[in-house]
Design a protein around this motif. Structure first.
Motif, PDB file in Angstrom:
ATOM      1  N   ASP A  10       0.847  -1.191   0.000  1.00  0.00           N
ATOM      2  CA  ASP A  10       0.000   0.000   0.000  1.00  0.00           C
ATOM      3  C   ASP A  10       0.881   1.239   0.000  1.00  0.00           C
ATOM      4  N   ILE A  11       0.459   2.217  -0.763  1.00  0.00           N
ATOM      5  CA  ILE A  11       1.161   3.496  -0.854  1.00  0.00           C
ATOM      6  C   ILE A  11       0.256   4.548  -0.218  1.00  0.00           C
ATOM      7  N   VAL A  12       0.838   5.402   0.577  1.00  0.00           N
ATOM      8  CA  VAL A  12       0.065   6.444   1.252  1.00  0.00           C
ATOM      9  C   VAL A  12      -0.726   7.254   0.225  1.00  0.00           C
ATOM     10  N   LEU A  24       5.588   7.588  -2.291  1.00  0.00           N
ATOM     11  CA  LEU A  24       6.494   6.458  -2.055  1.00  0.00           C
ATOM     12  C   LEU A  24       7.694   7.021  -1.321  1.00  0.00           C
ATOM     13  N   GLN A  25       7.933   6.516  -0.138  1.00  0.00           N
ATOM     14  CA  GLN A  25       8.995   7.079   0.694  1.00  0.00           C
ATOM     15  C   GLN A  25       9.684   5.961   1.458  1.00  0.00           C
ATOM     16  N   HIS A  26      11.007   5.974   1.429  1.00  0.00           N
ATOM     17  CA  HIS A  26      11.786   4.985   2.174  1.00  0.00           C
ATOM     18  C   HIS A  26      12.003   5.494   3.594  1.00  0.00           C
ATOM     19  N   PRO A  27      11.809   4.701   4.615  1.00  0.00           N
ATOM     20  CA  PRO A  27      11.441   3.285   4.618  1.00  0.00           C
ATOM     21  C   PRO A  27       9.956   3.020   4.879  1.00  0.00           C
ATOM     22  N   SER A  28       9.139   4.068   5.047  1.00  0.00           N
ATOM     23  CA  SER A  28       7.755   3.830   5.469  1.00  0.00           C
ATOM     24  C   SER A  28       6.914   3.084   4.441  1.00  0.00           C
ATOM     25  N   GLU A  33      15.977   1.999  -0.653  1.00  0.00           N
ATOM     26  CA  GLU A  33      16.226   3.381  -1.054  1.00  0.00           C
ATOM     27  C   GLU A  33      16.136   3.477  -2.574  1.00  0.00           C
ATOM     28  N   PRO A  34      15.280   4.351  -3.083  1.00  0.00           N
ATOM     29  CA  PRO A  34      15.143   4.466  -4.536  1.00  0.00           C
ATOM     30  C   PRO A  34      16.375   5.121  -5.158  1.00  0.00           C
TER      31      PRO A  34
END
Length: 141
Positions: A10-12, A24-28, A33-34
């Motif tokens: 799931d993406i916020v 899309l955010q690392h690490p949540s 890491e993109p």
């Protein structure tokens, strides 16, 4: 969920009267890491994006617009088919997972976020080579 198997994440999604914003955010929401992002668009009807796997790269695939299917085979030989059609859901593709994109609806856009820079040496482009690699991995256990 087995982290070595492809699975939906799931993406916020933040909604307000002006529309939706997804992150899309690392690490949540992104388990790596993109390093690189690319997108596939204007795919003619009926076309299949040739399959491949990576030795080390991980990816997340998101349908930014429209819909398409992703067929995967993981390192255990398990195959799955996922339909992506929501911009707030992605498909995590671990390393050593064969994947093919197909069944693109008109005007679909696939965003792919990768854990590595482009490196031709990391690609496995031949399905029989991939099959041989995962069979040999099973023999080692």
């Amino acid at each position: 969920m087995d982290s070595n198997s492809p699975h939906l994440i799931d993406i916020v999604k933040i909604s307000d009267p002006r529309g939706n914003l997804s992150v899309l955010q690392h690490p949540s929401s992104l388990p790596f890491e993109p390093v690189r992002a690319y997108w596939i668009h204007d795919v003619p009807g009926g076309m299949i994006r040739d399959g491949h796997a990576f030795y080390s790269a991980q990816e997340v695939i998101v349908a930014l617009s429209g819909s398409f299917d992703v067929t995967t085979e993981d390192s255990t030989g398990k195959t799955c088919r996922f339909t992506l059609s929501r911009a707030n859901q992605g498909l995590l593709i671990p390393a050593m997972t064969w994947r093919e994109l197909h069944n693109f609806a008109t005007n679909s856009v696939a965003l792919i976020v990768s854990s590595t820079l482009f490196d031709e040496v990391d690609y496995i482009r031949d399905k029989s080579q991939f099959d041989s690699l995962i069979t040999n991995d099973d023999d080692d256990e």
